[in-house]
Design a protein around this motif. Structure first.
Motif, PDB file in Angstrom:
ATOM      1  N   HIS A 694       0.996  -1.709   0.144  1.00  0.00           N
ATOM      2  CA  HIS A 694      -0.185  -0.274  -0.118  1.00  0.00           C
ATOM      3  C   HIS A 694       0.752   1.228  -0.187  1.00  0.00           C
ATOM      4  CE1 HIS A 694      -3.541   2.154   0.651  1.00  0.00           C
ATOM      5  NE2 HIS A 694      -3.286   2.887   1.836  1.00  0.00           N
ATOM      6  N   GLY A 695       1.079   2.254  -0.988  1.00  0.00           N
ATOM      7  CA  GLY A 695       1.548   2.964  -0.967  1.00  0.00           C
ATOM      8  C   GLY A 695       0.878   3.924  -2.754  1.00  0.00           C
ATOM      9  N   ASP A 696       2.201   4.851  -2.578  1.00  0.00           N
ATOM     10  CA  ASP A 696       1.902   5.569  -4.062  1.00  0.00           C
ATOM     11  C   ASP A 696       2.569   4.811  -5.335  1.00  0.00           C
ATOM     12  OD1 ASP A 696       2.357   7.080  -6.854  1.00  0.00           O
ATOM     13  OD2 ASP A 696       2.128   9.069  -4.608  1.00  0.00           O
ATOM     14  N   ALA A 697       2.166   4.674  -5.934  1.00  0.00           N
ATOM     15  CA  ALA A 697       3.630   3.023  -6.523  1.00  0.00           C
ATOM     16  C   ALA A 697       3.506   4.096  -7.870  1.00  0.00           C
ATOM     17  CB  ALA A 697       2.108   2.232  -7.031  1.00  0.00           C
ATOM     18  N   GLY A 698       3.022   4.739  -7.854  1.00  0.00           N
ATOM     19  CA  GLY A 698       3.480   6.703  -9.108  1.00  0.00           C
ATOM     20  C   GLY A 698       4.835   6.806  -8.900  1.00  0.00           C
ATOM     21  N   ARG A 699       5.098   7.326  -7.407  1.00  0.00           N
ATOM     22  CA  ARG A 699       6.017   8.012  -6.848  1.00  0.00           C
ATOM     23  C   ARG A 699       7.196   7.015  -6.694  1.00  0.00           C
ATOM     24  NH1 ARG A 699       5.788  12.987  -8.713  1.00  0.00           N
ATOM     25  NH2 ARG A 699       3.644  14.188  -7.949  1.00  0.00           N
ATOM     26  N   LEU A 700       6.566   5.323  -6.243  1.00  0.00           N
ATOM     27  CA  LEU A 700       7.443   4.537  -5.473  1.00  0.00           C
ATOM     28  C   LEU A 700       8.236   4.035  -7.338  1.00  0.00           C
ATOM     29  CD1 LEU A 700       6.307   2.838  -2.932  1.00  0.00           C
ATOM     30  CD2 LEU A 700       8.140   4.483  -3.107  1.00  0.00           C
ATOM     31  N   THR A 701       7.505   3.891  -8.230  1.00  0.00           N
ATOM     32  CA  THR A 701       8.001   3.984  -9.382  1.00  0.00           C
ATOM     33  C   THR A 701       9.011   4.969 -10.114  1.00  0.00           C
ATOM     34  OG1 THR A 701       6.171   2.778 -10.141  1.00  0.00           O
ATOM     35  CG2 THR A 701       7.786   2.992 -11.930  1.00  0.00           C
ATOM     36  N   GLN A 702       8.535   5.861  -9.882  1.00  0.00           N
ATOM     37  CA  GLN A 702       9.394   6.947 -10.109  1.00  0.00           C
ATOM     38  C   GLN A 702      11.247   7.033  -9.022  1.00  0.00           C
ATOM     39  OE1 GLN A 702       7.594  11.047  -9.255  1.00  0.00           O
ATOM     40  NE2 GLN A 702      10.229  12.223  -9.989  1.00  0.00           N
ATOM     41  N   CYS A 703      11.121   6.277  -8.263  1.00  0.00           N
ATOM     42  CA  CYS A 703      11.977   6.574  -7.188  1.00  0.00           C
ATOM     43  C   CYS A 703      13.353   5.580  -8.078  1.00  0.00           C
ATOM     44  CB  CYS A 703      11.930   6.648  -5.969  1.00  0.00           C
ATOM     45  SG  CYS A 703      11.655   8.138  -5.096  1.00  0.00           S
ATOM     46  N   LEU A 704      12.169   3.777  -8.474  1.00  0.00           N
ATOM     47  CA  LEU A 704      12.923   3.165  -8.665  1.00  0.00           C
ATOM     48  C   LEU A 704      13.448   3.223 -10.409  1.00  0.00           C
ATOM     49  CD1 LEU A 704      13.866  -0.002  -7.489  1.00  0.00           C
ATOM     50  CD2 LEU A 704      11.366  -0.821  -8.471  1.00  0.00           C
ATOM     51  N   ARG A 776      14.422  11.111  -2.237  1.00  0.00           N
ATOM     52  CA  ARG A 776      14.657  11.702  -0.341  1.00  0.00           C
ATOM     53  C   ARG A 776      13.404  11.281   0.425  1.00  0.00           C
ATOM     54  NH1 ARG A 776      18.364  15.120   2.811  1.00  0.00           N
ATOM     55  NH2 ARG A 776      16.972  16.108   2.108  1.00  0.00           N
ATOM     56  N   GLN A 777      12.809  12.641  -0.105  1.00  0.00           N
ATOM     57  CA  GLN A 777      11.014  13.022   0.478  1.00  0.00           C
ATOM     58  C   GLN A 777      10.244  12.559   0.140  1.00  0.00           C
ATOM     59  OE1 GLN A 777      10.835  16.422   1.338  1.00  0.00           O
ATOM     60  NE2 GLN A 777      13.394  16.888   1.239  1.00  0.00           N
ATOM     61  N   PHE A 778      10.160  11.672  -1.546  1.00  0.00           N
ATOM     62  CA  PHE A 778       9.169  10.977  -1.118  1.00  0.00           C
ATOM     63  C   PHE A 778       9.332   9.234   0.016  1.00  0.00           C
ATOM     64  CE2 PHE A 778       8.643  12.122  -6.089  1.00  0.00           C
ATOM     65  CZ  PHE A 778       7.368  13.363  -5.688  1.00  0.00           C
ATOM     66  N   ILE A 779      10.472   9.204  -0.368  1.00  0.00           N
ATOM     67  CA  ILE A 779      11.026   7.668   0.400  1.00  0.00           C
ATOM     68  C   ILE A 779      10.246   8.307   2.120  1.00  0.00           C
ATOM     69  CG2 ILE A 779      12.023   6.166   1.718  1.00  0.00           C
ATOM     70  CD1 ILE A 779      13.839   6.258  -1.292  1.00  0.00           C
ATOM     71  N   MET A 781       8.552  10.984   2.874  1.00  0.00           N
ATOM     72  CA  MET A 781       6.713  10.822   3.125  1.00  0.00           C
ATOM     73  C   MET A 781       6.173   9.244   3.270  1.00  0.00           C
ATOM     74  SD  MET A 781       6.158  13.426   0.093  1.00  0.00           S
ATOM     75  CE  MET A 781       4.314  13.798   0.513  1.00  0.00           C
ATOM     76  N   HIS A 782       6.632   8.354   2.717  1.00  0.00           N
ATOM     77  CA  HIS A 782       6.308   6.741   2.809  1.00  0.00           C
ATOM     78  C   HIS A 782       6.326   5.883   4.543  1.00  0.00           C
ATOM     79  CE1 HIS A 782       5.374   6.781  -0.944  1.00  0.00           C
ATOM     80  NE2 HIS A 782       4.528   5.893  -1.338  1.00  0.00           N
ATOM     81  N   GLY A 783       7.386   7.233   5.227  1.00  0.00           N
ATOM     82  CA  GLY A 783       7.820   6.415   6.311  1.00  0.00           C
ATOM     83  C   GLY A 783       8.702   5.776   6.072  1.00  0.00           C
ATOM     84  N   GLY A 784       9.785   5.654   4.894  1.00  0.00           N
ATOM     85  CA  GLY A 784      11.249   5.236   5.095  1.00  0.00           C
ATOM     86  C   GLY A 784      11.926   5.705   5.330  1.00  0.00           C
ATOM     87  N   ARG A 785      13.057   4.948   4.703  1.00  0.00           N
ATOM     88  CA  ARG A 785      14.814   5.975   4.498  1.00  0.00           C
ATOM     89  C   ARG A 785      15.682   4.993   3.390  1.00  0.00           C
ATOM     90  NH1 ARG A 785      18.867   3.628   7.337  1.00  0.00           N
ATOM     91  NH2 ARG A 785      18.083   1.047   8.194  1.00  0.00           N
ATOM     92  N   ILE A 786      16.862   6.275   3.152  1.00  0.00           N
ATOM     93  CA  ILE A 786      17.694   5.865   1.815  1.00  0.00           C
ATOM     94  C   ILE A 786      18.962   5.845   1.823  1.00  0.00           C
ATOM     95  CG2 ILE A 786      17.355   7.729   0.866  1.00  0.00           C
ATOM     96  CD1 ILE A 786      17.435   6.438  -1.989  1.00  0.00           C
ATOM     97  N   TRP A 787      19.880   4.931   1.754  1.00  0.00           N
ATOM     98  CA  TRP A 787      21.155   5.171   1.758  1.00  0.00           C
ATOM     99  C   TRP A 787      22.022   4.467   1.020  1.00  0.00           C
ATOM    100  CZ3 TRP A 787      17.643   1.649   4.640  1.00  0.00           C
ATOM    101  CH2 TRP A 787      19.202  -0.114   4.580  1.00  0.00           C
ATOM    102  N   VAL A 788      23.258   4.924   0.995  1.00  0.00           N
ATOM    103  CA  VAL A 788      24.296   3.873  -0.163  1.00  0.00           C
ATOM    104  C   VAL A 788      25.261   3.548   0.090  1.00  0.00           C
ATOM    105  CG1 VAL A 788      24.740   6.311  -0.589  1.00  0.00           C
ATOM    106  CG2 VAL A 788      25.560   4.539  -2.238  1.00  0.00           C
ATOM    107  N   GLU A 789      25.830   2.564  -0.334  1.00  0.00           N
ATOM    108  CA  GLU A 789      27.171   1.848   0.129  1.00  0.00           C
ATOM    109  C   GLU A 789      27.973   2.006  -1.215  1.00  0.00           C
ATOM    110  OE1 GLU A 789      25.740  -1.777   1.129  1.00  0.00           O
ATOM    111  OE2 GLU A 789      24.842  -0.986   3.454  1.00  0.00           O
ATOM    112  N   SER A 790      28.854   2.225  -1.336  1.00  0.00           N
ATOM    113  CA  SER A 790      30.110   2.311  -2.674  1.00  0.00           C
ATOM    114  C   SER A 790      31.448   2.493  -2.189  1.00  0.00           C
ATOM    115  CB  SER A 790      29.456   4.091  -2.884  1.00  0.00           C
ATOM    116  OG  SER A 790      30.342   4.238  -4.508  1.00  0.00           O
ATOM    117  N   GLU A 791      32.237   1.794  -3.483  1.00  0.00           N
ATOM    118  CA  GLU A 791      33.200   1.398  -3.411  1.00  0.00           C
ATOM    119  C   GLU A 791      33.761   2.326  -3.989  1.00  0.00           C
ATOM    120  OE1 GLU A 791      37.064  -0.816  -2.138  1.00  0.00           O
ATOM    121  OE2 GLU A 791      35.276  -1.903  -2.140  1.00  0.00           O
ATOM    122  N   PRO A 792      34.944   3.370  -4.641  1.00  0.00           N
ATOM    123  CA  PRO A 792      35.793   3.806  -5.711  1.00  0.00           C
ATOM    124  C   PRO A 792      36.248   2.555  -6.587  1.00  0.00           C
ATOM    125  CG  PRO A 792      35.849   5.760  -3.831  1.00  0.00           C
ATOM    126  CD  PRO A 792      35.332   4.174  -3.010  1.00  0.00           C
TER     127      PRO A 792
END
Length: 809
Positions: A694-704, A776-779, A781-792
């Motif tokens: 349950h959520g805003d599928a359009g905004r989540l599709t935009q994020c993905l 980040r704002q959309f996520i 607003m869904h009550g979630g969080r976003i982060w990244v793991e990276s190595e150059p």
């Protein structure tokens, strides 16, 4: 044979019987003679034993005085020898002095007249002492006797003499002499008896010497112990120690004693003791000080300079310094000894010993004792110095701790609040407390009106508060205005003199007598002033001024912080209004731009669809470029519009049930051509049993779509993978790639609006930096969080998690 008995008759020989009888008479005579001789010998031995016993008794009864022993010896010698007189003599320097005499009254004076006599070989007494052996003179007028000795004997009426030297450790210190009025030979018994008397005299002298030395040592130990006791009882004052030292020195050296201390270029009298000093003489002695420090003419200065004991045995001697002659006459002394006080190799004073008699000089023991007194004086001085230094350091440390505590409290007040009505009173209260003064006040400067407004006070009388609030202090007025105008501390040591201020009378009535004011400055600008008041007149100590300057600095910081906060607060409000205007403008502009752009894209698409006729081949490519660029521009406008809505608080989610696998598959289908064009693997992994979300599928599709599109954009070879899993009612989306990676220091700025990791990357790969910020704002607003793991160089993985069943936030 010792004698004979003779018998005579007129005729005939003696018969054997008669001869035997006569022999019996002779034997009886011998027995009688022997009995008489034995009786006399026994009586003489008894008399000698009695005499020596009496002398030993006197020795035991006179441990402190040898004179009674000498008198007992000469009495015993005269009685046993039946002589003209008997005498005990003592060597003093180069002379022989009479110590005791026993004689008939008519003979005594003639013997006394012979003494003192030189210690030489011209007299029989001198020969006895110098030869260190018994001298027997049967006839004082014999030819082998020196003429001087014969003359002395004639005058004294002496015809025979017997002398035994007093020997102590092989040195003759005197003699016992028996003088006879007729010539006589002395037998061994007489020699032994007189030698015994001489030995007893030496024993008596040694006993007295040892007793006196023991007594002196005890007195010295007692004196030094008493001084040490005074030192321990006077850790803060050296004067009682000085007085104890001169009192002990005067008693033990039988002199007048003083302590002189070097004070700059002067010698000052610090203590004096002496029983034989009259009040007038004492005034004369005190009048000699302070005396100039002059090693060339003053022996105290010389002793201090050289660090050695200096003595003058006669202040009236020709070679004595003129200043010593004058001092000796004024203070009535002839002998003077100066013992230096040395601290760390430097002379700081001296102990002076004054004697009225000339030719006094310290022996080794006395020097050691005097040096001990000097050392004790230095110990006392050092103890007092160290104690005061420790006390001063303790007080300074205590004050420093108090200052640090107070400054810490002030710092805490400054950091905890920007309310000057709380901070400034705290500052002035601690300033008054630490400076130990009576009152204080703090003022804030109004630059427009050029006046100082009272902001806080400690122990300020209401009348003064009312005066300053009704009539604020002007720049340049009084101590406060002057300190601010000159930008330096101003102090009024006595407000009763030379202080022009309308508050003067109020201050005087309140008991104030001195004022110190310090300006509050920040980068050369006047922010205010702080003042403290003391109820006693006088200059303020430098440390008080410095401490108040510290409080002034803290006060200025507090005021500056408050002003900056007010400015920032106002700027914030202005920026908030400007941001709202910007968001409204962007929303309006985006809408206005999107409407014509949609029309352009629509007409262009119709042209490409040959709705208006066949399109020439050479026109198709430009028209397709127009369509691609237009869609890109439309996405940018949509992002800006979304951001504007978010900032304006008008963005809302369209919540509904959706299928996670269908959403992911839609993203894969859309981006697959891009992956194939770049030769990249593009994989997805979604469990088939994930329930409806349950959520805003359009905004989540935009994020993905944004995340996967970025991964494809920044990956030159390898693969991009999308995966989803359900963990504890949370949907966890991962988009992983084998692209260029992100440096650690750049990760924190990834989700900031209009921000990309590197300008060179932006120029190569394009983009505005809005996508991730909007995601980040959309996520969130869904009550979630976003982060990244990276190595150059090894790729990146973007992860976001949202509730399976999201609610509007």
């Amino acid at each position: 044979g010792i004698g004979a008995i003779g018998v005579a008759r007129a005729r005939g020989p003696f018969s054997p019987k008669e001869l035997a009888m006569l022999q019996t008479f002779a034997d009886q005579a011998v027995i009688a003679i022997q009995n008489a001789q034995l009786f006399n010998d026994t009586r003489e031995a008894l008399e000698r034993q009695t005499a020596t016993a009496e002398i030993l008794k006197v020795i035991s009864e006179s441990p402190t005085d040898v004179q009674p022993v000498f008198e007992a010896i000469v009495r015993g010698a005269m009685r046993l020898f039946g002589g003209l007189s008997a005498a005990a003599v003592i060597v003093r320097g180069d002379r022989i002095e009479l110590a005791a005499i026993a004689a008939k009254p008519e003979d005594e004076q003639r013997v006394r007249d012979a003494f003192p006599m030189p210690l030489d070989r011209e007299s029989n007494t001198g020969r006895t002492i110098l030869d260190r052996q018994v001298l027997i003179v049967p006839d004082t007028q014999a030819a082998d006797i020196p003429e001087t000795a014969r003359e002395i004997s004639r005058k004294a009426g002496v015809h025979a003499s017997l002398g035994a030297p007093m020997l102590r450790e092989g040195t003759a210190i005197g003699a016992i002499i028996v003088f006879l009025g007729e010539t006589r030979r002395f037998d061994d018994k007489a020699v032994a008896l007189l030698t015994t008397f001489a030995d007893q005299a030496v024993i008596a002298i040694e006993n007295v010497r040892l007793f006196n030395e023991t007594q002196e040592a005890l007195e010295r130990q007692t004196a030094t112990a008493e001084i040490l006791k005074v030192i321990s009882e006077s850790p803060t004052d050296v004067q009682p120690v000085f007085e104890a030292i001169v009192a002990s020195a005067a008693r033990l050296f039988d002199c007048n004693a003083a302590i002189l201390m070097l004070d700059g270029e002067w010698l000052r009298l610090r203590a004096f003791a002496g029983a034989d000093v009259e009040e007038e003489r004492m005034k004369d002695l005190q009048g000699l000080f302070p005396a100039p420090f002059d090693p060339a003419h003053n022996i105290a200065s010389r002793a201090i300079t050289t660090g050695a004991i200096v003595e003058i045995t006669d202040s009236e001697a020709a070679d004595a310094p003129a200043i010593s002659k004058e001092a000796g006459r004024r203070a009535n002394f002839r002998s003077l000894t100066q013992v230096p006080l040395i601290r760390e190799g430097v002379g700081i004073g001296s102990i002076a010993l004054f004697l009225a008699r000339p030719h006094f000089k310290l022996d080794d023991k006395q020097r050691a004792l005097a040096q001990t007194f000097a050392d004790q004086a230095v110990i006392a001085i050092e103890n007092v110095r160290l104690f005061k230094e420790l006390q001063s350091r303790t007080e300074a440390l205590t004050q420093s701790v108090g200052q640090l505590t107070a400054l810490g409290e002030v710092g805490q007040a400054i950091s905890s609040t920007l309310d000057l009505d709380k901070v400034l009173p705290t500052i002035v209260a601690r300033a008054v407390q630490l400076t130990g003064l009576d009152a204080g006040a703090i003022y804030e400067y109004d630059e427009n009106r050029q006046v100082f407004n009272l902001r806080g006070g400690e122990n300020i009388v209401p009348e003064l508060v009312e005066l300053y609030r009704s009539q604020p202090i002007r720049l340049g007025e009084g101590a406060i205005g002057s300190a601010a105008a000159t930008r330096a501390p101003v102090q009024i040591p006595d407000i009763m003199e030379h202080y022009e201020s309308r508050a003067r009378d109020v201050l005087v009535r309140a008991g104030a007598r001195a004022v110190l004011a310090v300006p509050l400055l920040r980068e050369g600008h006047i922010l205010g002033a702080i003042a403290v008041i003391r109820n006693q007149s006088g200059e303020f100590a430098p440390e008080v001024v410095k401490l108040l300057e510290t409080f002034a600095t803290q006060s200025a910081i507090a005021m500056q912080n408050a002003r900056l906060f007010r400015e920032i607060e106002e700027k914030g409000r202005e920026l908030e209004i400007a941001s709202q205007h910007k968001s409204q403008f962007l929303a309006s502009m985006s809408h206005e731009l999107r409407t014509p752009l949609n029309a352009i894209l629509g007409f262009n698409e119709m042209i490409l669809g040959e709705v208006y006729g066949e399109v020439p081949v050479d026109m198709k490519e430009p028209l397709e470029d127009i369509q691609t660029s237009g869609k890109h521009l439309l996405r940018l406008i949509n992002n800006v519009l979304d951001l504007a809505k978010i900032e304006a608080g008008r963005m809302e989610l369209a919540l509904a049930d959706y299928s996670v696998p269908d959403m992911v598959e839609g993203v894969r289908a859309t981006l697959r051509p891009l992956a194939e064009a770049k030769g990249l693997e593009f994989n997805v992994a979604v469990p088939s049993d994930i329930p409806l979300a349950h959520g805003d599928a359009g905004r989540l599709t935009q994020c993905l779509m944004n995340l996967a599109g970025n991964s494809l954009k920044f990956t030159k070879q390898g693969q991009v993978a999308i995966s989803v899993e359900l963990k504890d009612a949370l949907l966890v989306f991962r988009v992983a790639d084998t692209g260029i990676g992100i440096p650690p220091e750049k990760i924190d700025s990834l989700f900031t609006e209009f921000k990309q990791t590197d300008a060179t990357i932006a120029s190569e790969y394009g983009g505005t930096g809005l996508g991730l910020a909007i995601m980040r704002q959309f996520i969130e607003m869904h009550g979630g969080r976003i982060w990244v793991e990276s190595e150059p160089g090894k790729g990146s993985t973007f992860i976001f998690e949202i509730p399976l069943r999201a609610h509007a936030t």
